[in-house]
Motif scaffolding. Structure first.
Motif, short mmCIF file in Angstrom:
data_model
loop_
_atom_site.label_atom_id
_atom_site.label_comp_id
_atom_site.label_asym_id
_atom_site.label_seq_id
_atom_site.Cartn_x
_atom_site.Cartn_y
_atom_site.Cartn_z
N LYS A 1 0.80 -1.08 -0.13
CA LYS A 1 0.17 0.07 0.09
C LYS A 1 0.81 1.31 -0.10
N ASP B 1 1.30 4.07 -3.04
CA ASP B 1 0.79 5.30 -2.53
C ASP B 1 1.96 6.27 -2.88
N SER C 1 -5.33 -0.68 -5.70
CA SER C 1 -5.40 0.37 -6.35
C SER C 1 -6.99 0.51 -6.89
N GLY D 1 -8.81 0.17 -2.92
CA GLY D 1 -8.68 1.26 -1.81
C GLY D 1 -8.41 0.47 -0.64
#
Length: 186
Positions: free
Chosen positions: A38, A42, A97, A100
């Motif tokens: 993650k 990000d 992606s 979420g």
């Protein structure tokens, strides 16, 4: 000499299928830091994260093919584990992606992997499904293994094969919809 080497590699690949379809996939899955994926997506974005995984996969492919048959016999198992790990990371990154959410259970995740490999799946995760996934992965990769026998050239082929494989996995995963359940990509 080539027949002996081919038999040795075939036996090693069969051993890899057995190991992966047992607890191997689960062990690889459990060692992956889902929160780290993650953070990577990000920070760098999905495509850059996929590129990073493809380069890492290419590295072990190049090493396993760099010395011809000798490094291949030792390097292929390490290469396989790394390649499966990179495939898992890329698939998790695409799932994150899209959804979420970065936390996935093993069963849901393996159904996604099977779907990305175009294997028909039901809702239950079975040993047969795991074996089919392992066989499909190893057939895809094993078909290129014989080309790694030639030193130096084998490194280029091994690295390129792994890089392209990870890029294709990512492309297939991006085609699949993630609305609470895994849908089969057509």
């Amino acid at each position: 000499m080539k027949k002996l080497a081919f038999r040795t590699i075939s036996a090693a690949l069969r051993s890899q299928v057995a190991g992966l379809s047992g607890e191997g996939f689960k062990q690889i899955f459990d060692k992956i830091d889902q929160h780290g994926i993650k953070e990577g997506v990000d920070k760098y974005g999905l495509d850059k994260y996929i590129e990073q995984c493809a380069v890492l996969a290419a590295t072990t492919g190049a090493v396993s093919g760099s010395g011809g048959m000798f490094t291949m016999l030792i390097g292929v198992p390490v290469d396989m584990v790394n390649l499966v790990g990179q495939q898992f990371r890329v698939t998790m990154a695409v799932m994150y992606s899209s959804r979420g959410n970065y936390r996935f259970g093993f069963e849901e995740f393996m159904q996604m992997i099977a779907t990305s490999l175009k294997i028909e799946t039901g809702m239950a995760l079975t040993k047969n499904l795991l074996e089919t996934v392992a066989e499909r992965l190893l057939l895809m990769l094993g078909s290129k293994a014989a080309r790694r026998f030639v030193p130096i050239v084998g490194a280029v082929i091994g690295g390129a094969t792994n890089y392209i494989f990870i890029k294709r996995v990512a492309a297939r995963a991006k085609e699949i919809e993630f609305e609470g359940r895994v849908l089969i990509a057509m």
